[in-house]
Write an enzyme that holds these catalytic residues in place. Structure first.
Site, PDB file in Angstrom:
ATOM      1  CB  SER A 172      -9.236  -3.691  -1.224  1.00 21.55           C
ATOM      2  OG  SER A 172      -8.799  -4.908  -0.680  1.00 21.55           O
TER       3      SER A 172
ATOM      4  CB  SER B 208      -8.147  -8.129  -0.648  1.00 15.74           C
ATOM      5  OG  SER B 208      -6.941  -7.420  -0.477  1.00 15.74           O
TER       6      SER B 208
ATOM      7  CE  LYS C  51      -7.862  -5.135   2.730  1.00 14.35           C
ATOM      8  NZ  LYS C  51      -6.983  -5.908   1.847  1.00 14.35           N
TER       9      LYS C  51
ATOM     10  CE  LYS D 184     -11.928  -6.339  -0.068  1.00 14.30           C
ATOM     11  NZ  LYS D 184     -11.313  -6.223  -1.427  1.00 14.30           N
TER      12      LYS D 184
END
Length: 447
Positions: free
Chosen positions: A129, A65, A68, A256
């Site tokens: 997320s 993730s 992202k 993140k």
């Protein structure tokens, strides 16, 4: 005389700032103490892009993730360009709804056709997320995730991410996307290196600092979505989960996390203390907590061992190049100085490893290495740049960041003399040269 001009061009002015005693052991010991338990990692100072530490930083790995961050970048870029606003509403497609029902993933259970604002979806993506929210945003930006993935790869190339490739907007394995795979095969996942991840994180934070308003949220207010949005970043102050308390780190406000079976536990972190922002990346650590423990090691190293130092002050006169000769000027030479201060983010024991390289502008010098009058105070006649002479150079994320330079300027006006005075000076120089030759000849009679 051409050699004289070239000598100015390549002159290296060495400036000693602090004692060299103890430099090497201190830095080696500091790095040894990191003992980083991650397959790949990097630590970067965000302002200059200076790399402070790296381990297998160019190995291309699944980022999960952390992908992202590219979606966040493209969404915020679209907002900046006026494509839509934070208040714009968009409907959840069949694909977004499919991801909203996907077990063992992060999602906010978007219903088919459910309308949400960009701000709501972005919050779900940045804090929780959420994969369904991510796809809804990707489709809003590009019309389809397939087209969005093309944008992701184009932006990666633009940012200089040479060891990266995207096949979807979320970082999920393609094998989980069913019939909605936008690019690649069912066996594919996104790929990024630690260096590329840091490049992306730095671009995101520097180009769109508003992103930190979202990534620093430990938990959203109840009722924002049906699911309580709790940040997976355990290093944030005020995190509601008890197991996160041991990992809280002063100054962390992003960025993140990521996890898949193939990627392991990843984290792109950022923290700011005073005027220093650091960006760290760890990839393939062993557990939820390990990715934050290894991040803390990197951030401790950066904040404890490095500092900003002014290595040369504005107006300082280069010791070994205090003047440049001037042709056709009322004065035969002009004094020089630094047109600005030179600072660098340096290891606390290595200020003495930096030198000043003074480089006059070759295009402004004639074949005899002279500037041409007239000159005005403040005219830029070259540059002065910092160079690092130690053996711990990890470089910079990009070449533009590497250029720590200030202008080389003249500090006095120099008027151009008239043709008559030029003629008289030439005649004087001629007779001076002849007289010198005569004297040398006379001396030769008695030698």
């Amino acid at each position: 005389m051409k050699q004289r001009g070239r000598k100015f061009i390549f002159l290296l002015l060495t400036v000693m700032f602090v004692s060299m005693t103890g430099f090497q052991p201190a830095l080696v010991q500091a790095e040894d103490n990191i003992n980083l338990q991650a397959e790949s990692a990097i630590l970067v100072e965000a302002n200059t892009g200076k790399i402070l530490f790296e381990k297998n930083a160019d190995e291309s790995l699944p980022p999960a993730s952390m992908s992202k961050m590219m979606t966040e970048y493209l969404v915020m870029e679209a907002i900046e360009e006026g494509q839509f606003t934070w208040e714009t509403k968009t409907e959840a497609s069949e694909y977004a709804h499919y991801l909203g029902g996907l077990d063992d993933t992060s999602r906010v259970w978007l219903a088919l056709g459910e309308q949400r604002t960009v701000e709501e979806l972005f919050t779900a993506m940045a804090v929780y997320s959420a994969n369904d929210a991510t796809v809804a945003l990707a489709e809003l930006v590009a019309g389809s995730e397939q087209a969005f993935v093309e944008m992701m790869n184009e932006k990666a190339a633009e940012l200089g991410m040479t060891n990266s490739h995207f096949v979807n907007s979320t970082g999920l394995p393609n094998s989980m996307l069913g019939s909605y795979i936008p690019a690649g095969s069912p066996e594919d996942e996104n790929a990024m290196s630690a260096r590329d991840t840091a490049l992306l994180a730095r671009a995101l934070v520097n180009d769109f600092p508003k992103v930190l308003e979202f990534t620093s949220i430990p938990q959203t207010e109840p009722g924002y979505f049906d699911v309580n949005l709790i940040n997976f970043n355990w290093m944030l102050a005020g995190h509601p989960e008890g197991q996160a308390q041991a990992h809280t780190y002063d100054g962390v406000d992003g960025l993140k996390t990521g996890f898949t079976d193939l990627a392991g536990y990843c984290f792109a972190g950022t923290a700011q203390r005073d005027n220093v922002r650091l960006i760290s990346v760890v990839m393939r650590t062993d557990s939820m907590g390990a990715r934050f423990e290894e991040t803390a090691k990197l951030l401790d190293f950066g904040f404890n061992e490095f500092t900003y130092e002014e290595l040369a002050a504005e107006g300082e006169v280069p010791e070994e190049l205090q003047t440049l000769p001037v042709a056709q000027g009322k004065e035969k030479e002009v004094p020089l100085a630094l047109g600005g201060s030179l600072s660098a983010f340096v290891h606390k024991d290595e200020g003495d490893k930096y030198t000043l390289e003074v480089v006059p502008d070759e295009q402004l010098l004639n074949e005899d290495g002279q500037l041409s009058a007239p000159l005005s105070k403040g005219d830029v006649v070259g540059e002065v740049k910092l160079t690092y002479a130690g053996d711990r150079d990890y470089g910079y994320l990009d070449q533009e960041s590497a250029a720590e330079t200030v202008p080389l300027v003249v500090t006095e006006d120099v008027e151009k003399i008239g043709w008559l005075r030029q003629f008289m000076r030439s005649v004087g120089n001629l007779f001076s040269g002849l007289w010198t030759s005569v004297l040398d000849g006379v001396k030769g009679w008695f030698s």
